[in-house]
Design a protein around this motif. Sequence first.
Motif, PDB file in Angstrom:
ATOM      1  N   GLY A  14       0.811  -1.211   0.000  1.00 14.31           N
ATOM      2  CA  GLY A  14       0.000   0.000   0.000  1.00 14.31           C
ATOM      3  C   GLY A  14       0.845   1.262   0.000  1.00 14.31           C
ATOM      4  O   GLY A  14       0.537   2.232  -0.708  1.00 14.31           O
ATOM      5  N   VAL A  15       1.921   1.260   0.765  1.00 15.61           N
ATOM      6  CA  VAL A  15       2.806   2.435   0.831  1.00 15.61           C
ATOM      7  C   VAL A  15       3.514   2.655  -0.495  1.00 15.61           C
ATOM      8  O   VAL A  15       3.634   3.789  -0.978  1.00 15.61           O
ATOM      9  CB  VAL A  15       3.825   2.267   1.979  1.00 15.61           C
ATOM     10  N   VAL A  16       4.001   1.574  -1.108  1.00 17.27           N
ATOM     11  CA  VAL A  16       4.662   1.700  -2.416  1.00 17.27           C
ATOM     12  C   VAL A  16       3.669   2.212  -3.457  1.00 17.27           C
ATOM     13  O   VAL A  16       4.000   3.068  -4.289  1.00 17.27           O
ATOM     14  CB  VAL A  16       5.254   0.344  -2.856  1.00 17.27           C
ATOM     15  N   SER A  17       2.437   1.703  -3.405  1.00 20.18           N
ATOM     16  CA  SER A  17       1.410   2.181  -4.326  1.00 20.18           C
ATOM     17  C   SER A  17       1.123   3.658  -4.092  1.00 20.18           C
ATOM     18  O   SER A  17       0.938   4.427  -5.054  1.00 20.18           O
ATOM     19  CB  SER A  17       0.129   1.362  -4.155  1.00 20.18           C
ATOM     20  N   LEU A  18       1.103   4.074  -2.836  1.00 23.80           N
ATOM     21  CA  LEU A  18       0.869   5.484  -2.520  1.00 23.80           C
ATOM     22  C   LEU A  18       1.987   6.357  -3.066  1.00 23.80           C
ATOM     23  O   LEU A  18       1.737   7.428  -3.638  1.00 23.80           O
ATOM     24  CB  LEU A  18       0.748   5.661  -1.007  1.00 23.80           C
ATOM     25  N   ALA A  19       3.229   5.903  -2.903  1.00 25.40           N
ATOM     26  CA  ALA A  19       4.369   6.660  -3.426  1.00 25.40           C
ATOM     27  C   ALA A  19       4.280   6.796  -4.942  1.00 25.40           C
ATOM     28  O   ALA A  19       4.484   7.882  -5.502  1.00 25.40           O
ATOM     29  CB  ALA A  19       5.674   5.980  -3.023  1.00 25.40           C
ATOM     30  N   GLY A  20       3.965   5.683  -5.623  1.00 23.31           N
ATOM     31  CA  GLY A  20       3.815   5.728  -7.068  1.00 23.31           C
ATOM     32  C   GLY A  20       2.676   6.643  -7.490  1.00 23.31           C
ATOM     33  O   GLY A  20       2.789   7.390  -8.475  1.00 23.31           O
ATOM     34  N   THR A  21       1.577   6.601  -6.746  1.00 23.01           N
ATOM     35  CA  THR A  21       0.424   7.442  -7.059  1.00 23.01           C
ATOM     36  C   THR A  21       0.761   8.919  -6.902  1.00 23.01           C
ATOM     37  O   THR A  21       0.384   9.753  -7.738  1.00 23.01           O
ATOM     38  CB  THR A  21      -0.760   7.075  -6.154  1.00 23.01           C
ATOM     39  N   LEU A  22       1.475   9.267  -5.849  1.00 21.87           N
ATOM     40  CA  LEU A  22       1.857  10.667  -5.631  1.00 21.87           C
ATOM     41  C   LEU A  22       2.759  11.177  -6.750  1.00 21.87           C
ATOM     42  O   LEU A  22       2.616  12.310  -7.217  1.00 21.87           O
ATOM     43  CB  LEU A  22       2.549  10.816  -4.279  1.00 21.87           C
ATOM     44  N   ILE A  23       3.696  10.333  -7.197  1.00 18.91           N
ATOM     45  CA  ILE A  23       4.550  10.728  -8.318  1.00 18.91           C
ATOM     46  C   ILE A  23       3.719  10.873  -9.587  1.00 18.91           C
ATOM     47  O   ILE A  23       3.908  11.812 -10.381  1.00 18.91           O
ATOM     48  CB  ILE A  23       5.682   9.707  -8.521  1.00 18.91           C
ATOM     49  N   GLY A  24       2.780   9.942  -9.790  1.00 17.50           N
ATOM     50  CA  GLY A  24       1.905  10.039 -10.952  1.00 17.50           C
ATOM     51  C   GLY A  24       1.089  11.321 -10.947  1.00 17.50           C
ATOM     52  O   GLY A  24       0.893  11.950 -11.996  1.00 17.50           O
ATOM     53  N   LEU A  25       0.638  11.743  -9.778  1.00 17.21           N
ATOM     54  CA  LEU A  25      -0.124  12.990  -9.677  1.00 17.21           C
ATOM     55  C   LEU A  25       0.766  14.193  -9.976  1.00 17.21           C
ATOM     56  O   LEU A  25       0.301  15.192 -10.556  1.00 17.21           O
ATOM     57  CB  LEU A  25      -0.735  13.119  -8.279  1.00 17.21           C
ATOM     58  N   GLN A  26       2.022  14.111  -9.584  1.00 13.18           N
ATOM     59  CA  GLN A  26       2.960  15.190  -9.902  1.00 13.18           C
ATOM     60  C   GLN A  26       3.180  15.283 -11.411  1.00 13.18           C
ATOM     61  O   GLN A  26       3.293  16.377 -11.973  1.00 13.18           O
ATOM     62  CB  GLN A  26       4.295  14.952  -9.189  1.00 13.18           C
ATOM     63  N   VAL A  27       3.241  14.134 -12.068  1.00 14.73           N
ATOM     64  CA  VAL A  27       3.362  14.130 -13.530  1.00 14.73           C
ATOM     65  C   VAL A  27       2.116  14.732 -14.161  1.00 14.73           C
ATOM     66  O   VAL A  27       2.191  15.541 -15.095  1.00 14.73           O
ATOM     67  CB  VAL A  27       3.588  12.686 -14.047  1.00 14.73           C
ATOM     68  N   HIS A  28       0.963  14.340 -13.644  1.00 16.89           N
ATOM     69  CA  HIS A  28      -0.302  14.852 -14.169  1.00 16.89           C
ATOM     70  C   HIS A  28      -0.389  16.364 -14.014  1.00 16.89           C
ATOM     71  O   HIS A  28      -0.903  17.066 -14.909  1.00 16.89           O
ATOM     72  CB  HIS A  28      -1.471  14.190 -13.441  1.00 16.89           C
ATOM     73  N   ASP A  29       0.134  16.869 -12.907  1.00 15.41           N
ATOM     74  CA  ASP A  29       0.066  18.305 -12.623  1.00 15.41           C
ATOM     75  C   ASP A  29       1.138  19.093 -13.360  1.00 15.41           C
ATOM     76  O   ASP A  29       1.158  20.325 -13.314  1.00 15.41           O
ATOM     77  CB  ASP A  29       0.216  18.519 -11.111  1.00 15.41           C
ATOM     78  N   GLY A  30       2.055  18.391 -14.024  1.00 14.94           N
ATOM     79  CA  GLY A  30       3.109  19.065 -14.760  1.00 14.94           C
ATOM     80  C   GLY A  30       4.318  19.446 -13.935  1.00 14.94           C
ATOM     81  O   GLY A  30       5.241  20.098 -14.439  1.00 14.94           O
ATOM     82  N   ARG A  31       4.342  19.044 -12.674  1.00 11.79           N
ATOM     83  CA  ARG A  31       5.469  19.384 -11.811  1.00 11.79           C
ATOM     84  C   ARG A  31       6.661  18.449 -12.020  1.00 11.79           C
ATOM     85  O   ARG A  31       7.779  18.778 -11.643  1.00 11.79           O
ATOM     86  CB  ARG A  31       5.034  19.337 -10.348  1.00 11.79           C
ATOM     87  N   VAL A  32       6.387  17.275 -12.565  1.00 17.35           N
ATOM     88  CA  VAL A  32       7.443  16.317 -12.882  1.00 17.35           C
ATOM     89  C   VAL A  32       7.331  15.969 -14.354  1.00 17.35           C
ATOM     90  O   VAL A  32       6.253  15.598 -14.832  1.00 17.35           O
ATOM     91  CB  VAL A  32       7.320  15.042 -12.021  1.00 17.35           C
ATOM     92  N   ALA A  33       8.431  16.085 -15.070  1.00 16.66           N
ATOM     93  CA  ALA A  33       8.429  15.775 -16.494  1.00 16.66           C
ATOM     94  C   ALA A  33       8.318  14.270 -16.706  1.00 16.66           C
ATOM     95  O   ALA A  33       8.872  13.489 -15.921  1.00 16.66           O
ATOM     96  CB  ALA A  33       9.702  16.305 -17.146  1.00 16.66           C
ATOM     97  N   PRO A  34       7.608  13.842 -17.745  1.00 13.47           N
ATOM     98  CA  PRO A  34       7.488  12.399 -18.000  1.00 13.47           C
ATOM     99  C   PRO A  34       8.829  11.696 -18.117  1.00 13.47           C
ATOM    100  O   PRO A  34       8.974  10.549 -17.695  1.00 13.47           O
ATOM    101  CB  PRO A  34       6.708  12.350 -19.316  1.00 13.47           C
ATOM    102  N   VAL A  35       9.822  12.376 -18.688  1.00 18.79           N
ATOM    103  CA  VAL A  35      11.130  11.745 -18.861  1.00 18.79           C
ATOM    104  C   VAL A  35      11.781  11.433 -17.520  1.00 18.79           C
ATOM    105  O   VAL A  35      12.624  10.541 -17.418  1.00 18.79           O
ATOM    106  CB  VAL A  35      12.050  12.656 -19.706  1.00 18.79           C
ATOM    107  N   ALA A  36      11.385  12.159 -16.472  1.00 15.46           N
ATOM    108  CA  ALA A  36      11.967  11.922 -15.150  1.00 15.46           C
ATOM    109  C   ALA A  36      11.530  10.581 -14.578  1.00 15.46           C
ATOM    110  O   ALA A  36      12.139  10.078 -13.621  1.00 15.46           O
ATOM    111  CB  ALA A  36      11.570  13.047 -14.199  1.00 15.46           C
ATOM    112  N   VAL A  37      10.472   9.992 -15.146  1.00 16.47           N
ATOM    113  CA  VAL A  37       9.978   8.704 -14.660  1.00 16.47           C
ATOM    114  C   VAL A  37      10.830   7.553 -15.191  1.00 16.47           C
ATOM    115  O   VAL A  37      10.836   6.458 -14.625  1.00 16.47           O
ATOM    116  CB  VAL A  37       8.498   8.526 -15.070  1.00 16.47           C
TER     117      VAL A  37
END
Length: 347
Positions: free
Chosen positions: A275-298
């Motif tokens: 659950g924690v790993v999924s939460l971490a992945g979800t938070l990063i995904g939301l940052q990508v969605h919001d444009g704060r993290v570039a897709p290439v950074a993934v």
Amino acid sequence: MLHGLAAATAALVLTALLAALVRTLMLRFGRARRGDTTPHLGGIAVALATLGVACAGPLLGVAELGPGVAPLLAAAGAVALLGLIGDLRPLGVRVRLVAEAAAATAVVALAGLSPGAGALAVLWIVFVTNAFQLLDNSDGAMGAVAAVTALGLAVCAIAEGRPGHGLLLSVLAAALTGFLLHNWHPARIHLGDCGALFTGFLLAASAVTVHAGEPGERTTAELFMLTLVVLTDTLLVLVSRRRAGRPLTRGGGDHIAHRLRGLGLTIQGSAVVLGVVSLAGTLIGLQVHDGRVAPVAVLPLALVVPVAVVLLLRVPVYGPAARRRTPHARTPQESATASVDLAGGRG
């Protein structure tokens, strides 16, 4: 917001009550399949609560589903029915895949994707649907991961101006939380194919619908992070069984949760870690969605998957070595269900 909170609360309470009712009826009129003493029809509660609460808003005049939600609900309901049939009488893998592909095609056809992108979307929906089904192998694991993923997708849907999808996904997350009250170790009832396939399909199909208008690279990076756990678990199982010469569709205690227990974690601890790993992945995904993290950074994060698979493959899960290392790792219920094949529903 008040309507959404009320709907989520109703879904949580209704699922908890329905799961208790289904368990009581199953224990009274029929046992769990193949010797397992824990009923496997808990998915009925999740599906009914999610569909019922989502449809109640328009019927009561307090909330609208929005465009595209009704067909999504119909397709998810059909997949839930397919899973229920599989719970009662195991279906062949081909039958399941064809039916899931048909439901996915119906959703994708309304999403406005090009033929090429639509074909890829159908394949992705079917894959993720079964990946979530495979994850339903340890108390609390699938419910925790799916609830977190549903909340993440709900945020994405609301940000994209799709409140109907956001409400539906919030209701699903609440329903899964209500089910976890019965599915947390020691589980008193399991999701079974009905709930696992319904949840996986609804999440995957909603993700495609919500992200239909986004750039391809951003969507790919975001969906990868949102489904990080289930993708890793499926890859791990496929590679492990291939190396061991075991049938790919034959179930067993070779998932991430089992290997984490082989490393010394408890069943509850394994569910929490996932659950924690999924939460971490979800938070990063939301940052990508919001444009704060570039897709290439993934891309560097994508290396985590093969590294994790290689490391987890070193944990013995087959034969005497696994029993010596993890004498406490499997409950009596798991021992009974570990031999059930994919066509029967237990991964």
